[in-house]
Structures are given as C-alpha cells and as structure tokens.
Design a protein around this motif. Structure first.
Motif, PDB file in Angstrom:
ATOM      1  N   LEU A  14     -29.195 119.944 -43.643  1.00 19.89           N
ATOM      2  CA  LEU A  14     -28.620 121.273 -43.304  1.00 19.89           C
ATOM      3  C   LEU A  14     -29.393 122.363 -42.864  1.00 19.89           C
ATOM      4  CD1 LEU A  14     -27.072 120.226 -47.135  1.00 19.89           C
ATOM      5  CD2 LEU A  14     -25.376 120.615 -44.644  1.00 19.89           C
ATOM      6  N   ARG A  50     -20.622 114.992 -38.711  1.00 23.07           N
ATOM      7  CA  ARG A  50     -19.658 116.573 -38.714  1.00 23.07           C
ATOM      8  C   ARG A  50     -20.948 117.750 -37.487  1.00 23.07           C
ATOM      9  NH1 ARG A  50     -17.257 118.160 -44.403  1.00 23.07           N
ATOM     10  NH2 ARG A  50     -19.485 118.115 -44.549  1.00 23.07           N
ATOM     11  N   GLU A  53     -23.822 113.814 -32.822  1.00 26.69           N
ATOM     12  CA  GLU A  53     -23.638 114.044 -31.390  1.00 26.69           C
ATOM     13  C   GLU A  53     -24.109 112.097 -30.899  1.00 26.69           C
ATOM     14  OE1 GLU A  53     -23.641 117.051 -29.360  1.00 26.69           O
ATOM     15  OE2 GLU A  53     -22.963 118.746 -30.984  1.00 26.69           O
ATOM     16  N   ARG A  74     -25.375 118.191 -19.587  1.00 28.56           N
ATOM     17  CA  ARG A  74     -23.967 119.654 -20.877  1.00 28.56           C
ATOM     18  C   ARG A  74     -23.721 119.000 -22.016  1.00 28.56           C
ATOM     19  NH1 ARG A  74     -19.361 114.947 -17.699  1.00 28.56           N
ATOM     20  NH2 ARG A  74     -18.029 117.024 -18.833  1.00 28.56           N
ATOM     21  N   ARG A  81     -28.138 121.411 -34.167  1.00 30.06           N
ATOM     22  CA  ARG A  81     -26.920 120.280 -34.692  1.00 30.06           C
ATOM     23  C   ARG A  81     -28.426 119.128 -33.707  1.00 30.06           C
ATOM     24  NH1 ARG A  81     -21.662 120.876 -34.667  1.00 30.06           N
ATOM     25  NH2 ARG A  81     -21.055 117.866 -33.374  1.00 30.06           N
ATOM     26  N   VAL A 307     -16.941 131.684  -7.385  1.00 30.79           N
ATOM     27  CA  VAL A 307     -18.209 132.925  -8.058  1.00 30.79           C
ATOM     28  C   VAL A 307     -17.939 132.952  -9.041  1.00 30.79           C
ATOM     29  CG1 VAL A 307     -18.529 135.684  -7.496  1.00 30.79           C
ATOM     30  CG2 VAL A 307     -16.848 134.269  -5.638  1.00 30.79           C
ATOM     31  N   ARG A 309     -20.657 135.570 -11.934  1.00 26.67           N
ATOM     32  CA  ARG A 309     -20.823 136.997 -12.515  1.00 26.67           C
ATOM     33  C   ARG A 309     -21.863 136.479 -13.228  1.00 26.67           C
ATOM     34  NH1 ARG A 309     -17.958 142.248 -12.144  1.00 26.67           N
ATOM     35  NH2 ARG A 309     -19.487 143.273 -11.672  1.00 26.67           N
ATOM     36  N   SER A 314     -22.198 133.847 -23.218  1.00 28.79           N
ATOM     37  CA  SER A 314     -21.673 133.873 -24.287  1.00 28.79           C
ATOM     38  C   SER A 314     -22.690 133.157 -25.695  1.00 28.79           C
ATOM     39  CB  SER A 314     -20.630 133.292 -24.031  1.00 28.79           C
ATOM     40  OG  SER A 314     -20.812 131.312 -23.792  1.00 28.79           O
ATOM     41  N   ASP A 315     -21.045 133.164 -26.709  1.00 34.74           N
ATOM     42  CA  ASP A 315     -22.290 132.464 -28.480  1.00 34.74           C
ATOM     43  C   ASP A 315     -22.832 131.124 -27.154  1.00 34.74           C
ATOM     44  OD1 ASP A 315     -20.328 131.638 -28.965  1.00 34.74           O
ATOM     45  OD2 ASP A 315     -20.283 132.981 -30.573  1.00 34.74           O
ATOM     46  N   GLU A 316     -21.643 129.876 -27.375  1.00 32.83           N
ATOM     47  CA  GLU A 316     -22.494 128.710 -27.015  1.00 32.83           C
ATOM     48  C   GLU A 316     -23.506 128.615 -25.897  1.00 32.83           C
ATOM     49  OE1 GLU A 316     -18.965 126.520 -25.743  1.00 32.83           O
ATOM     50  OE2 GLU A 316     -17.248 128.426 -27.028  1.00 32.83           O
ATOM     51  N   GLU A 317     -23.312 130.039 -25.182  1.00 31.51           N
ATOM     52  CA  GLU A 317     -24.735 129.264 -23.725  1.00 31.51           C
ATOM     53  C   GLU A 317     -25.779 129.687 -24.899  1.00 31.51           C
ATOM     54  OE1 GLU A 317     -22.071 130.673 -20.080  1.00 31.51           O
ATOM     55  OE2 GLU A 317     -23.018 132.054 -20.887  1.00 31.51           O
ATOM     56  N   ARG A 328     -24.533 124.352 -15.960  1.00 30.20           N
ATOM     57  CA  ARG A 328     -22.745 124.129 -16.739  1.00 30.20           C
ATOM     58  C   ARG A 328     -21.831 124.175 -15.226  1.00 30.20           C
ATOM     59  NH1 ARG A 328     -20.586 128.182 -20.697  1.00 30.20           N
ATOM     60  NH2 ARG A 328     -19.174 126.859 -21.280  1.00 30.20           N
ATOM     61  N   ASP A 340     -23.490 136.196  -8.539  1.00 27.19           N
ATOM     62  CA  ASP A 340     -23.324 137.433  -8.019  1.00 27.19           C
ATOM     63  C   ASP A 340     -24.580 137.630  -8.931  1.00 27.19           C
ATOM     64  OD1 ASP A 340     -23.840 139.537  -8.230  1.00 27.19           O
ATOM     65  OD2 ASP A 340     -20.866 139.899  -8.113  1.00 27.19           O
TER      66      ASP A 340
ATOM     67  N   ASN B  49     -12.687 138.207  -6.634  1.00 25.59           N
ATOM     68  CA  ASN B  49     -12.853 137.185  -6.789  1.00 25.59           C
ATOM     69  C   ASN B  49     -13.849 136.397  -7.758  1.00 25.59           C
ATOM     70  OD1 ASN B  49     -15.353 137.645  -5.473  1.00 25.59           O
ATOM     71  ND2 ASN B  49     -14.987 136.994  -3.266  1.00 25.59           N
ATOM     72  N   ARG B  50     -14.952 137.745  -8.341  1.00 30.62           N
ATOM     73  CA  ARG B  50     -15.953 137.198  -9.331  1.00 30.62           C
ATOM     74  C   ARG B  50     -14.778 137.195 -10.795  1.00 30.62           C
ATOM     75  NH1 ARG B  50     -20.454 141.986  -8.550  1.00 30.62           N
ATOM     76  NH2 ARG B  50     -17.738 142.675  -8.264  1.00 30.62           N
ATOM     77  N   ARG B 306     -16.430 110.849 -32.406  1.00 34.52           N
ATOM     78  CA  ARG B 306     -17.278 112.322 -32.998  1.00 34.52           C
ATOM     79  C   ARG B 306     -15.788 113.202 -34.070  1.00 34.52           C
ATOM     80  NH1 ARG B 306     -19.609 114.822 -28.427  1.00 34.52           N
ATOM     81  NH2 ARG B 306     -20.254 117.233 -29.379  1.00 34.52           N
ATOM     82  N   VAL B 307     -17.053 113.546 -35.270  1.00 34.77           N
ATOM     83  CA  VAL B 307     -16.257 114.093 -35.975  1.00 34.77           C
ATOM     84  C   VAL B 307     -16.501 115.549 -35.643  1.00 34.77           C
ATOM     85  CG1 VAL B 307     -16.620 114.676 -38.315  1.00 34.77           C
ATOM     86  CG2 VAL B 307     -17.928 112.262 -37.848  1.00 34.77           C
ATOM     87  N   ASP B 315     -16.882 132.206 -29.156  1.00 33.00           N
ATOM     88  CA  ASP B 315     -16.163 133.598 -28.628  1.00 33.00           C
ATOM     89  C   ASP B 315     -15.509 133.273 -27.413  1.00 33.00           C
ATOM     90  OD1 ASP B 315     -18.738 133.116 -27.111  1.00 33.00           O
ATOM     91  OD2 ASP B 315     -19.366 135.434 -27.794  1.00 33.00           O
ATOM     92  N   GLU B 316     -15.846 131.960 -26.591  1.00 36.17           N
ATOM     93  CA  GLU B 316     -15.303 131.697 -25.558  1.00 36.17           C
ATOM     94  C   GLU B 316     -14.113 131.077 -26.013  1.00 36.17           C
ATOM     95  OE1 GLU B 316     -17.726 128.498 -23.094  1.00 36.17           O
ATOM     96  OE2 GLU B 316     -18.926 129.619 -23.454  1.00 36.17           O
TER      97      GLU B 316
END
Lengths: 472, 472
Positions: A14, A50, A53, A74, A81, A307, A309, A314-317, A328, A340, B49-50, B306-307, B315-316
C-alpha cells in the motif's frame, strides 16, 4: 505465512502504491516441477491483487513482429504496481539454449542484454527480485510421476516438463551461468528449494517487502556499450564550409521527384521484406523538420507509416521508465515510424531545461545506444537526422512565421525561450553526436539553412540507408 | 486541390488539435480499383501527418482472441486527432458477405451493430465521414488490365481485386444495402466516382473541414437494444427478507473450500476451451467487494486472471470515448478479467456526483447493454455482481475500519461523502438494475450484510455462470 509478515507485505504494497515512486518486478524461474505456479498463486493471494499483474507469455503475432524486448517493455508495471513474470526473459534464453535453438555466443549476448535491461529498469526506480527454484533430479522425477498418476492433478504435467526433467543437468549448468552473469546489487538472485513440501513463499514475501520499502540498492551500471568505430561524429561547427549556391525551383522539383520515386520503390521493397524502418528527426526550432518529413511521407503509402510527434509525456507515460514511451511506438515489421523529435529529447531539452537530473540524462547516452542496438539487431533500418540552422537564419524564420497567417501557429513562446539558450543547446547537441554516433546508427547532420537542399539531403540519406539494408 | 482549400483544411485540423474536444474518423471503402489508396495518400499529404493515423488492418492474433470490436476501439483516435480507416468495419462485413463467409442474417446484425457503434462514437464527439468509391464494371476491368500490363504498377493489383471485379454487381448491391442501413446525420455516406482520372480529394477535403469545425450533427440514437426478457430485475428493497442465521466458521470454511475447488475446475476448463470471463463487481463502500474478489482469485491460477480497479481515468483515457478504458481491458480468450467497480460507474458515481451530464449517463444504459451484448456474442461469460449492505451495517464497518490499524487505509473522506448521498445512490442502483438486467447478462444482487454468506453467494453465482456456459 505468519500473520505479521502478511500484514507487513500488505502495508508495504500500500505504501508502494501511495508513493508511486517505484514499481516492483518479480521474476520466477528455475527447474520444472518446483512449484512455481503454486508459489506465484500463494504470493498473489497475499498481495493486493488490484495492484498486481502476472505474466506468463507465449508471444503474440504483434510481439513477434517487433524487436525482442518490446514484449517486456509493454508489460512493465507502472510505478506503484507489482509485475510478476513467470520465467520472463530468463526462460526465453534458458530454454532456447537448452534446446539448442540458440548458440552459446547468442546466449552470452542475451545475458549481457538482460544485465543492461535490468540496470536500466533499476535506475528508473524498478525494484527487481529474481528467484531460481531448484530441485534434485530424482525428486523431480518422482514428483512428476506422482502428479501424472493423480487424476486431479495430471493436467499440471506438460510435455515440456518431462523434457526439462531429462535436461536437468544442462538446465542446472545454464542456470548457474545465467545467474552468475546477471547478478547485481540492484537485481539480486535468490536460489530456493522448490518441489513438494517446500514453502518458499515466506522467504519471497520477505524479499518483496524489502524491495517495496527498503533502501534503494546501489545501481551497478553495466559496462558501457562501445559503438563499432566508423566515421567521426559530426560537429555543428563543421558545417561552416561555404554554402552552396541556392537551387533553382525547376531543378529542385526535378531532383525531388526523382528522389521520391526512388524512395517509393525502396519503401515498397522494405515492406515486402518485412523490414521495419525507424527515423528520428531532431533539429533546432524552425529548422524545417516538418517540411522534410512531409517530403518523405509524400513518397510513402499512408498505410505504411506513422508520424509520432514527441512532446510532453502523458501521465501513463510518466508512470513508466522514460524509454517506455518510445518502445510502445515501435513499428511492426514492414512499417515506418517517423519520430518528429525523439528519445534524444532526454539529452537535449530535458538536459538543457533541467527536466532530468544530470545523473539521469548522462546515463541516457548508454541507454540510447542500447535501445538503438536492439532495433538494429532486429533488422530495422535506423535513420537519425539532425537539421541544423544558423542562429541568424532561425531569427529570419521566426519573423517570417510571425508575419504569415498560416504559419503563425508554429511560433510559440517556447521557441523564443529556447533561442535564449542557443549555446547550451549547441553544447548538448555536439555532445550527443559524440556519444551516440555509431556505424549503423550514425547521425546525418544536415545543413538546413537552404530548405530545398535540406529536403533533398534527407531523402538522399533515407534512400541510402534503405538501399544499404536491402542489399544485405 | 486549390491552395485556399488546403489552407482551410490545415487550419481546421490545427483548430481540432488545439480544442481537443472531438476527433475525426474517416472511413474509405467501395469497389476495387477506385483509387482508395491514392485518395488516402493525397489526403494524408494535405493533412498534418503528426495528427493523423491511417489503419488498414489484417487482424493480429491478439485481435482475433478478443471480441470483434476491440480491434477498432483500440485504434480510435484521441480527441484532437484524425483516424483514417481503409475499408474498416465496413470491409469486414462487405467482403465476408460477398464471399458467403457470412449469412444474410449475420450481415444484417452486423449492420445494426455498426449503426450503434457509430452513434456511440458520435455522441462522444467523434465526427464521422464515410466514403463509398464507385466505378463502372467495364472501366474497372480495363483499369485493372492496364495496371497489370504496366511493370511499374503491376504490384498494385492483388488477387482479390480480380475477385472483386467478378463480384462487381454483388458488391454494388451489398454496398447499397450497407449504406442504406447505416446512413445517419451524424455518420453520413458520400458516394463518389473513383478510378483513373477521378480526383475526389477535393470533395473529401471539403467534408473533412466541415467535420472538423462545422456544427455538431444531431445524433440519431439507434433503436434501443431490448434485452431478452427473463427474470425480474432485482431491487435493493427486496433483500428485506428476514436475514438467515449467521454461518459458523467451520461450516463456512468447508463450504468455501468446496466452492473454490469447483471454481478451480470450472476455470481450468474455461481456459482450456478459450472462453473469456468478465466479472463486474459493484456495491456500496465497505460492502466487501475486495474480500469476495480475493476468495474468487484464490481459486484461480495467477496467470489466468487480472483484477482491474476502476478509479479516476488517466489522461489518455479521458481523451477517448468513455467506454474505451473498458474495451482496452478486455481479456484474451481463456482469461479472466475481474473489474472492481466497472463501466457501471457511468450510471452510479458519475451520475450521482454530476461527473457526467444527464444526457450522457442516460444514453449509457443502452451503450452498456450493447457493450455486454458484444461480450456475450463473442462467447464470453459475463458476471455482474452487486454487493449490498444496509446503511447501519456500513456504519459499523466504517467504525471497525477506523479502529483497525491494517484496515484504516480503506476508509477515506470520500466514503463519508458518498454515505451522505445514500438515497441518491439507492435510486441510481435500482434504476441501473431495471435498465441493464438481461437474461445472460443479469445482475446478481447479493446480500452482503453477512460477509461469509456473501462470499459463498459470489462463488456460487460465478460457478453457475461458468457451468451454464460450459454445458453449451
């Protein structure tokens, strides 16, 4: 497992989730019939499921069509986690070598890759726990026979368990070599007795608690990857040769059409032969990256390329090691990924703007070399193109953008801020060239003061890279 | 394409990216040899294209091992971006029907699914543009022959192009039926002449500009999906029957072990037969969802399940239609996905806390019914379990949590806030039951005032669902 240990494990997990500053990766491998599944089930039962994985893979077609390590990148758990890998990257090497699908040299190479992979994860806050479960050969045989005879449990015995029983001595030898080559303070092995009557869950839970909340281990950097020496790395200053005369429009158009036709053919052939292509574009603001990419993609089939850019993550990244967002985005075999701006942001903008700590961007040179080595080893074409403009030319383009309605969106506050740090960027760029210029993954430094010549030079470079690969 | 149109297209796309409130999906399908690739290449050349992604799929093994629509959900562009699908979901239906891999009834069903899918996307801010490219049969034949004869372009002609040429009349008929069944203000078809000498790029660019910046179309809701009537939906109040006497510990343990052994066997068989299992847990705070899930997973192999704890979206996830985050978590065939809170959050917490507008959560009932219908049609086992506690019992558990050190983390400010809205939640829960209780996807309302009985009831329910599916 004692109540107090269960409680500490849960508390530690936790805290891990709450702080979300590191993740935990547990790898469980070893001999057959040692109760790996039972151990993982027992642990999973004790963990907050939860936040956990479990991965035991048979690679999918999408995974087989990308560089080997993609399947593990990936699946890396986000910070906070726990990821459990049954056999994981060790099983791939171990069984392939035991079954002679992999030569001794390739096996050694893979172990070196594993060492580097784990060091990279550890440096990014992934706490690694690695278990090897052992069993005496005779006991293993008796256990497998007992399972086979029990109608309730016979399904647990697979064909490969018997094969691994026959290879017990070989697997023991390979396992020892493997552990020796990949032991590190940040990724220590624990060898435990498995099989019936053994209950190593307590020892493992203890190790997990330490990994979750203990002091961070000292990261032992793997030996740096030396690039096969080739040409000298470029330097920004060396572009100072007298600029060639500008290209007249008709001449440019003719040469552009020729280069694009050549590229179309090369790209089609690369697609037919399932060769992936990865192109990284870097360059100062307003150097014309977008225009060059546009001339490239005009010659490609829209279904073949993508392409990317690269801006703020992101927050997952952000919740994963920094290179995850590039892994990914790697293309399937036969496809073209155009970046780019790219992973080089780590040693350019993140360095200059102080977004990465010095220790972090410094180790990125080696991480980048390895990342690119993985792409090349997979058979990818890797193009790295740096478009350089002079400071005066940049200013002219900024003003032109400000004055042209349909280009105004391209000019931002940030561009002006970056310009103030021109010299810092130049220093970072030249250092980047020195540290990441290899034979196959060499930089093309392209003089972008003349847009037409720059576009032709980009096409020429990409054509040459493709033709060199296709001639192999 | 005229300069002014090109400029408007680029401007519109930049506005789309800047506002990031909608995305654009372009589907291009139609007869063979109509220049679909050329059109997409031309458009892609004009687009930024980006911000554009082109998809022409051959489904991967990961895609084939999940419900049909997963492959399209995962590829939906984020808000601000453009996704181009060559043939897309229309090609699947069209060619499968033309080649008689799909019956007429299944074809009609698929068209209804498409209509619903597109309505759902449109309601979530996806602007749809759909093109059908037509060509005269004789001209098609001449064009294919000309391509075949030209060594530079012969590679463009595939075996299936000739087959589709032979089926020209049938494809025309099916295409017309398809367009008729899926025409909507929010997803209009445009039928254009393709083939050599045709340049529909201008007309398409015009449509794209409208889709990017034009007024939002009125969303035509598809006819609501009626659930096959079965048992009456549960109601929270109907649990008021006199509570059964508490279960003594020894009895509980025995029955738990039996139910878990039964579940282990059922789950193993489901895995062997590649049946995916999706379990959604809902319930008031402190109803004991975690404990029930724990008793379930104890009987499963850690590699199989998987749980997923569903909290605030990343955000994604926020950049995609709301159901995307559930689609992306669907299990592979043979695996178990357990959702600790689920897509029902849309009509519970998001409704009660005002996180979704009334029109949005109201249409979610139908979207959820369809989502679950897709899972069931794929052959998944779907379990929906609601754990209900009384208001007094919840208060007792809150106090117990506050007083027990290793449970204190489970009690948050939010729990107390939710409790204040107890009646609002009850109303939303009962309404949810009414709208989403079907024969196969029926709700199990489980009295969770007695934890032991609740856990046994959950196991019993899941066992029964699995056994019913395995008996098919």
């Amino acid at each position: 497992m004692k109540e107090s240990l269960r409680f500490r494990l849960l508390e530690a997990q936790l805290a891990l989730a709450r702080e979300a500053s590191r993740s935990v990766v547990l790898v469980v491998t070893g001999q057959a019939a040692t109760g790996k599944s039972a151990l993982v089930n027992e642990l999973n039962h004790r963990l907050e499921n939860r936040l956990t994985e479990v991965h035991a893979l048979a690679p999918s077609s999408e995974e087989r069509a990308r560089p080997y390590w993609w399947r593990y990148w990936r699946r890396l758990p986000a910070r906070g986690r726990v990821g459990v890998f049954i056999h994981g990257w060790y099983g791939d090497a171990l069984f392939a070598r035991a079954e002679r699908r992999m030569g001794e040299g390739a096996f050694r190479d893979r172990l070196a890759e594993i060492r580097a992979f784990e060091a990279e994860l550890a440096a990014e806050g992934v706490a690694l726990v690695k278990l090897w479960l052992d069993i005496d050969r005779d006991e293993q045989g008796r256990h497998l026979e007992a399972l086979q005879r029990d109608p309730e449990r016979a399904w647990q015995v697979k064909e490969h368990d018997w094969q691994r029983h026959l290879q017990h001595a070989e697997l023991a030898r390979l396992g020892e070599a493997m552990r020796g080559a990949t032991e590190a303070e940040h990724a220590p092995w624990q060898r435990l007795a498995g099989g019936p009557g053994q209950a190593p869950a307590k020892a493992v839970a203890q190790r997990l608690v330490e990994a979750m909340v203990g002091a961070r281990p000292r990261i032992e950097a793997p030996p740096p990857l030396t690039l096969p020496g080739g040409s000298q790395p470029p330097r920004l200053a060396t572009r100072a040769a007298p600029a060639p005369p500008p290209l007249d429009k008709a001449d440019y158009r003719r040469r552009l059409a020729e280069a694009q036709a050549r590229l179309a053919g090369n790209a089609r052939e690369a697609q037919r032969r399932d060769i992936p292509v990865v192109l990284a574009f870097e360059g100062q603001d307003a150097a014309g990256k977008g225009g060059c990419i546009h001339r490239l993609t005009s010659a490609l089939d829209a279904r073949q390329y993508r392409v990317h850019r690269i801006g703020a993550p992101s927050d997952e990244e952000r919740a994963h090691p920094w290179a995850w967002r590039f892994w990914r985005r790697l293309p399937l075999d036969g496809r073209v990924a155009i970046f780019d701006r790219s992973w080089y942001g780590r040693v350019l903008v993140e360095r200059v703007e102080g977004l990465a700590a010095p220790a972090d961007w410094r180790r990125a040179y080696d991480e980048i070399r390895r990342f690119e080595a993985r792409l090349l080893a997979h058979g990818a074409v890797l193009g790295k193109l740096f478009l350089a403009v002079d400071k005066d030319e940049q200013l002219r383009r900024f003003h032109a953008r400000a004055e042209t309605p349909h280009k105004r969106h391209k000019l931002t506050e940030e561009d002006w801020r970056n310009r103030e740090r021109w010299d810092d960027y130049c220093r970072a760029i030249d250092e980047m060239f020195v540290h990441t210029h290899g034979v196959d993954g060499g930089w093309a430094l392209i003089d972008a003061n003349d847009k037409r010549r720059a576009r032709l030079a980009v096409l020429e470079r990409v054509n040459r890279l493709l033709e060199a690969r296709l001639a192999r």
